[in-house]
Design a protein around this motif. Sequence first.
Motif, PDB file in Angstrom:
ATOM      1  N   SER A 145       0.715  -1.171   0.151  1.00 47.47           N
ATOM      2  CA  SER A 145      -0.053   0.124   0.086  1.00 47.47           C
ATOM      3  C   SER A 145       0.704   1.187   0.082  1.00 47.47           C
ATOM      4  O   SER A 145       2.066   1.145   0.607  1.00 47.47           O
ATOM      5  N   ALA A 147      -0.159   5.835   0.516  1.00 45.95           N
ATOM      6  CA  ALA A 147      -0.853   6.535   0.962  1.00 45.95           C
ATOM      7  C   ALA A 147       0.035   8.293   0.700  1.00 45.95           C
ATOM      8  O   ALA A 147       1.452   8.370   0.928  1.00 45.95           O
ATOM      9  N   ARG A 148      -0.681   9.017   0.320  1.00 47.52           N
ATOM     10  CA  ARG A 148      -0.178  10.060   0.433  1.00 47.52           C
ATOM     11  C   ARG A 148      -1.308  11.023   1.021  1.00 47.52           C
ATOM     12  O   ARG A 148      -2.957  10.894   0.941  1.00 47.52           O
ATOM     13  N   ILE A 160     -10.285   9.426   4.774  1.00 45.50           N
ATOM     14  CA  ILE A 160      -9.795   8.846   4.395  1.00 45.50           C
ATOM     15  C   ILE A 160     -10.352   8.187   2.586  1.00 45.50           C
ATOM     16  O   ILE A 160     -11.526   8.187   2.387  1.00 45.50           O
ATOM     17  N   ASN A 161      -9.791   8.325   1.303  1.00 43.52           N
ATOM     18  CA  ASN A 161     -10.583   8.169   0.422  1.00 43.52           C
ATOM     19  C   ASN A 161     -11.769   8.828   0.105  1.00 43.52           C
ATOM     20  O   ASN A 161     -12.725   8.083  -0.450  1.00 43.52           O
ATOM     21  N   GLY A 162     -12.120   9.813   0.866  1.00 42.77           N
ATOM     22  CA  GLY A 162     -12.932  10.931   0.770  1.00 42.77           C
ATOM     23  C   GLY A 162     -14.319  10.151   1.808  1.00 42.77           C
ATOM     24  O   GLY A 162     -15.384  10.389   1.465  1.00 42.77           O
ATOM     25  N   ARG A 163     -13.825   8.821   2.569  1.00 48.06           N
ATOM     26  CA  ARG A 163     -14.630   8.644   3.142  1.00 48.06           C
ATOM     27  C   ARG A 163     -14.791   8.983   4.698  1.00 48.06           C
ATOM     28  O   ARG A 163     -13.615   9.021   5.642  1.00 48.06           O
ATOM     29  N   ALA A 168     -14.080   3.653   6.404  1.00 48.06           N
ATOM     30  CA  ALA A 168     -12.618   3.357   5.583  1.00 48.06           C
ATOM     31  C   ALA A 168     -12.313   2.206   6.266  1.00 48.06           C
ATOM     32  O   ALA A 168     -11.443   1.205   6.226  1.00 48.06           O
ATOM     33  N   LEU A 196      -5.592  10.058   1.044  1.00 45.97           N
ATOM     34  CA  LEU A 196      -5.262   9.445  -0.729  1.00 45.97           C
ATOM     35  C   LEU A 196      -4.271   7.359  -0.332  1.00 45.97           C
ATOM     36  O   LEU A 196      -3.402   7.315  -0.384  1.00 45.97           O
ATOM     37  N   ALA A 197      -5.405   6.813   0.033  1.00 40.80           N
ATOM     38  CA  ALA A 197      -4.380   5.465   0.087  1.00 40.80           C
ATOM     39  C   ALA A 197      -4.957   4.461  -0.719  1.00 40.80           C
ATOM     40  O   ALA A 197      -5.939   4.573  -0.826  1.00 40.80           O
ATOM     41  N   ASN A 198      -3.516   3.331  -1.429  1.00 38.60           N
ATOM     42  CA  ASN A 198      -4.112   2.514  -2.314  1.00 38.60           C
ATOM     43  C   ASN A 198      -2.833   1.763  -2.436  1.00 38.60           C
ATOM     44  O   ASN A 198      -2.727   1.496  -1.640  1.00 38.60           O
ATOM     45  N   GLN A 205      -3.130  -0.524   4.252  1.00 37.88           N
ATOM     46  CA  GLN A 205      -2.767   1.053   4.751  1.00 37.88           C
ATOM     47  C   GLN A 205      -2.835   1.904   5.115  1.00 37.88           C
ATOM     48  O   GLN A 205      -2.230   2.710   5.285  1.00 37.88           O
TER      49      GLN A 205
END
Lengths: 260, 392
Positions: A145, A147-148, A160-163, A168, A196-198, A205
């Motif tokens: 993973s 993350a920014r 986190i990621n918009g949630r 998350a 923003l994690a992917n 993450q």
Amino acid sequence: MEIRAAPEIDFERTRMDAPARILPASPSYFTGAPMFTDDLLELESLVNEYGRVPQVDPDKAPRMAWLRLSQYRASSGERVRASKYAQILRLLTRLNRIHPQLRPEAVSDTLLRYQRPGAAKIQQATPGTIDAYGRSKGVGRRKESSARVFLVEGNGEVLINGRSLIDAFPRIHDRESALWPLKVTSRIDKYNVFALANGGGVTGQAESITLGLAKALLVQEPALKPILRRAGCVTRDPRRVERKKPGRLKARKKPTWVKR
Amino acid sequence: MSDSGRIGQVLALDGPLLDQLREAKAFKTTQNWNLFRTPSTLFRQETAELGYDIEDVNDQKTTLKRLIVGEKMSGKSVHLLQAMSMAYLNKWMVINVPDCQEYVLNQSAYAPLRKKNEADEQVYVQPQLTSDLLTRFAYSNSNLLSKLTPIHNHSDLPKGRNVKTLHDLAMIGAQESSMATRIWDAVWKELTTKSQDGKTARPPILIAIDGINFWMGMTKYHSADYKPIHAHQFKLIKQLLTQVFNTTPNSLPNGGIVLACTTKSNHPSYPSFDLLVNQIRALNQGTQRLDPGFPLWDPYLKEADQRVYDLLNTARNTQLVELKGLSKPESKGLLEYFALSGMLREAVTDNTVAEKWTLSGGGVVGEMCKLGARARTSMFATGPREGVRMRA
């Protein structure tokens, strides 16, 4: 056959500047890459001689840009392999760690020869900046993973990621470890986090956000570094999934041992 | 009850109110009641607003309709419980549907009603579920019901039944599921008759429905032709939905509040209902149906449910209540309660309150209760990293 003695040496007319027998300037003449071997031996002798001089930590040593492999090959005229050049670079880094104020001149002069031309202004690592909106950015990675994390002064909201944080990370442990840098410094309610994690999975993450958040926090408040280091937020956890090997069922698991 | 000064306090529920709430099945096993000796609930901003609504209805006998949405564990079911408590204390009638899921799972008996015209849609009844509803209604409101006499002459009921009070009437249906549907119709007719005085007085009604999103799609029931039945084809479901979504001025003649909340745990996904919620939100904010910003249906969506879309026609008077997180003073009150009860071992300072507020996703009540009741080992007291030696 008649044996005669050699004629008398006429010292008036014999030239003394040329040797009677031509010897190579250095024994490295007999190696594949003489100039490289000479350089290597010179650096090694410097390390041996001045190895006891006090050093600084690697991240405190002056940042130097050494000659690239292509540049070194051009200067020596020899087709030196990259792995061989790496030995030189290792020795240079080791010599560069000698405390600058205690560094002998021989070492300084030698290091200058290997400095990349055009990099006289030593490239400093650009520290992260806080932009016009007050945001600082940090990047963290863990397992697969990345993350920014953007940090801005606020009242404790987290996306986190918009949630939201509970969307998350349903697990409390993951939520706590993601915000660990802020928790340890008691600053959860002083900043807002946008991450923003992917890649990877949930826990990967979360841990990558830990590292990214620590870096972003260090941009805002560099003095927190010792606290975060003790809390374990600053080191990038290097552990990865171990590969499967032949003759085993998994990375370590072996088939059932049979006596016969 | 509508005192805004109480926001942040945790108030206990006790006395006969507890029995009423238990009989109405207001408490759920997934909530953390078993951690404490006396059930208590946090007085939030939304609770104060409920109090104002109840006062309005008491004065003016209007009918208020509310659809309560919010994320998981944001306190929707407990909001209904608080409404029920206030209604009982104000001597209202309370009709509670604690779990909408059991109406759609094909786990209870169902029967078709005879159609008046061939072209009509087939309507089904659920006798056992209606009987359960009457049981909850009769037992929890028994004090009130036993003081009220029926106004109407219910001729379709078999003779020989000694029906002196509304309580007797409701109990017939509670005890015999075969008569439950007819008794429910009779009880509903009685309750929605305009109030007179004395023994024929009719108090306002609170209808509380939990998990209404289960009623917005196909059920697991099948028709005689083995086709799935839609939830809106069930008489009781349709009746209660009509109470939540209608535009007639006084759908409850004696006043009342209809509260329906969604559930986010183990819920089916009905995109049409999500759209309906967005549309109701837009209507509440003043956007009209023909305005440019009004949410529209996705023409490529396969799960388009016309019946759910049609609910929008009568949703003008339904207010959306969105339960977000608690504010910091409210969270402080809740955490102080946990600390006083001995569950939370930390000092409750602004710092720790803010920490728990963030860790619960912005003050979501259920998550904050979990954090307040968490048992900590020494490793967690210091943190997951400090107890572990990092590699040099």
